[in-house]
Motif scaffolding. Structure first.
Motif, short mmCIF file in Angstrom:
data_model
loop_
_atom_site.label_atom_id
_atom_site.label_comp_id
_atom_site.label_asym_id
_atom_site.label_seq_id
_atom_site.Cartn_x
_atom_site.Cartn_y
_atom_site.Cartn_z
N HIS A 1 -2.96 10.36 5.07
CA HIS A 1 -3.99 9.32 4.94
C HIS A 1 -5.31 9.90 5.41
CE1 HIS A 1 -6.23 5.60 5.56
NE2 HIS A 1 -5.41 5.08 4.67
N ASN B 1 0.85 -1.19 0.00
CA ASN B 1 0.00 0.00 0.00
C ASN B 1 0.88 1.24 0.00
OD1 ASN B 1 -2.91 -0.94 0.33
ND2 ASN B 1 -1.84 -2.10 1.92
N SER C 1 0.56 4.11 -0.80
CA SER C 1 -0.01 5.39 -0.42
C SER C 1 0.14 5.67 1.07
CB SER C 1 -1.49 5.46 -0.83
OG SER C 1 -2.22 4.48 -0.13
N LEU C 2 0.44 4.65 1.87
CA LEU C 2 0.61 4.85 3.31
C LEU C 2 1.97 5.45 3.65
CD1 LEU C 2 -0.97 1.62 4.84
CD2 LEU C 2 -1.92 3.93 4.79
N PRO D 1 0.98 8.45 8.14
CA PRO D 1 1.22 7.10 8.67
C PRO D 1 2.70 6.84 8.95
CG PRO D 1 -0.35 7.00 6.87
CD PRO D 1 0.17 8.41 6.92
#
Length: 186
Positions: free
Chosen positions: A86, A8, A10-11, A165
């Motif tokens: 996020h 992931n 995008s984290l 994150p």
């Protein structure tokens, strides 16, 4: 967990060098001060550098540790700025929680510094500078390590405030590094 994070993207943006530099600084600081303090305890290295004046040597170490902390915090903030946010961390309830963590964390850190003084805060016992009696009032009646837990709370609050994150992961590193440091200090 690492598979989830890498699958992931995008984290956390693992391509950002600032992330790794921040992680190194987080691990370096307690490693440095514990190494220097143990060397002082066994060999009086800093005290000898200050012509036998352990008080001045301790204050020099305090200034060094404080400065390294400011530098680490700047690197952490820089790492956060280069990371993705996020949506879960951008909800309306997050900023009050973030500010609360920062406030409580700073209360723990500042009140412990007040209770211990400079030499009590910055490893004076390794220089032979001992307090007359153990400090048992606030914040030490809440936790035995208020500076470490307060600092960790401030890191987490900052991560939440920035909605990053990566900051939460770096905060976990802070907590683990401080737990290891506590093992050496107790």
């Amino acid at each position: 967990m690492s598979q989830y994070l890498t699958s992931n993207p995008s984290l956390i943006d693992f391509s950002q060098r600032s992330l790794y530099i921040s992680a190194i600084a987080i691990a370096f600081n307690p490693t440095f001060w514990n190494t220097v303090a143990r060397r002082e305890y066994h060999h009086k290295t800093l005290t000898r550098l200050f012509n036998g004046n352990s008080q001045r040597a301790c204050y020099a170490l305090a200034l060094t540790i404080f400065s390294l902390g400011l530098f680490r915090d700047a690197l952490y903030e820089r790492a956060l700025r280069s990371q993705p946010t996020h949506p879960f961390l951008q909800g309306p309830s997050v900023p009050p929680i973030a500010y609360g963590l920062i406030l409580l964390g700073n209360i723990l850190v500042l009140s412990s510094t007040w209770a211990l003084g400079i030499t009590g805060t910055y490893l004076g016992d390794y220089f032979g500078i001992l307090m007359d009696e153990p400090v048992t009032n606030f914040p030490f009646n809440v936790t035995g390590a208020p500076m470490y837990y307060g600092s960790t709370m401030s890191f987490l609050g900052t991560a939440l405030l920035y909605a990053r994150p990566a900051g939460v992961v770096l905060t976990l590193e802070v907590l683990v590094v401080y737990w290891v440091a506590l093992g050496f200090e107790e």
